[in-house]
Every structure is written in structure tokens, then in C-alpha cells.
Design a protein around this motif. Sequence first.
Motif, mmCIF file in Angstrom:
data_model
loop_
_atom_site.group_PDB
_atom_site.id
_atom_site.type_symbol
_atom_site.label_atom_id
_atom_site.label_comp_id
_atom_site.label_asym_id
_atom_site.label_seq_id
_atom_site.Cartn_x
_atom_site.Cartn_y
_atom_site.Cartn_z
ATOM 1 N N ILE A 9 0.841 -1.199 0.000
ATOM 2 C CA ILE A 9 0.000 0.000 0.000
ATOM 3 C C ILE A 9 0.876 1.248 0.000
ATOM 4 C CG2 ILE A 9 -1.669 1.331 1.354
ATOM 5 C CD1 ILE A 9 -2.834 -1.419 2.242
ATOM 6 N N MET A 29 -6.466 8.525 -2.652
ATOM 7 C CA MET A 29 -7.389 7.550 -2.081
ATOM 8 C C MET A 29 -7.962 6.635 -3.175
ATOM 9 S SD MET A 29 -10.643 8.560 0.276
ATOM 10 C CE MET A 29 -11.813 8.889 -1.015
ATOM 11 N N LEU A 34 -8.226 2.883 -1.559
ATOM 12 C CA LEU A 34 -8.355 2.935 -0.109
ATOM 13 C C LEU A 34 -9.528 3.838 0.267
ATOM 14 C CD1 LEU A 34 -4.602 3.467 0.822
ATOM 15 C CD2 LEU A 34 -5.904 1.361 1.054
ATOM 16 N N SER A 35 -10.094 3.589 1.427
ATOM 17 C CA SER A 35 -11.144 4.463 1.941
ATOM 18 C C SER A 35 -10.492 5.668 2.617
ATOM 19 C CB SER A 35 -12.007 3.712 2.955
ATOM 20 O OG SER A 35 -11.260 3.453 4.131
ATOM 21 N N GLN A 38 -8.798 4.753 5.755
ATOM 22 C CA GLN A 38 -7.532 4.051 5.557
ATOM 23 C C GLN A 38 -6.422 4.996 5.101
ATOM 24 O OE1 GLN A 38 -9.266 1.280 2.739
ATOM 25 N NE2 GLN A 38 -8.739 -0.440 4.087
ATOM 26 N N ILE A 39 -6.757 5.970 4.243
ATOM 27 C CA ILE A 39 -5.711 6.818 3.660
ATOM 28 C C ILE A 39 -5.119 7.783 4.673
ATOM 29 C CG2 ILE A 39 -7.168 8.684 2.753
ATOM 30 C CD1 ILE A 39 -4.221 7.120 0.902
ATOM 31 N N TYR A 42 -2.094 6.449 6.614
ATOM 32 C CA TYR A 42 -0.964 6.218 5.706
ATOM 33 C C TYR A 42 -0.298 7.535 5.316
ATOM 34 C CZ TYR A 42 -1.641 1.219 5.065
ATOM 35 O OH TYR A 42 -1.715 -0.132 5.270
#
Length: 81
Positions: A9, A29, A34-35, A38-39, A42
Motif C-alpha cells: 500500500i 485515495m 483505499l477508503s 484508511q488513507i 498512511y
Amino acid sequence: MRYRSRDQIIAAILRLCSGKTPLNKTRVMYGAYLSYAQIVPYLALLLQRELIVKVDKGYSTTAKGLEFLRHYDAMHEGDSE
């Protein structure tokens, strides 16, 4: 889509942000599949580690991030993704 490791990722995000123009959070995103939930962590991690930098309203990969990608690609050369 199959499950991806954290490194996969991160590499995907760095690749997306390595273009000529900085990408906003939404583009990263969608490009990395990714949602929003989630982003956010990161991007925070990559900013903290100086692998990406915030430019205006977007994100761009740093020289350190490109070096990470080179090492990642060398380690995974020949892998089928």
C-alpha cells in the motif's frame, strides 16, 4: 481485490504521488483503492517519515520516498502481484 501488505500500500501511494503534479487526498485515495479512514493514517505516516511532502493542496513523493520505491522494487523483482 486481494489483501495487500502495508508495504504494498505504501509503495502504491508513493508511486501515485511521484508524478509531475501533486495529487490531492481524494486522487490518492481512489488511485490506491483505499477508503478515507484508511488513507489518513498512511498519509500521516508517510509525511512523518518524510517519504512524501505536502505541496499546496496535494502530496508529492520526496527523494527519500523514491529511494524507498527503488529498494522495494528491487526486493520484489520477479514477484507476481
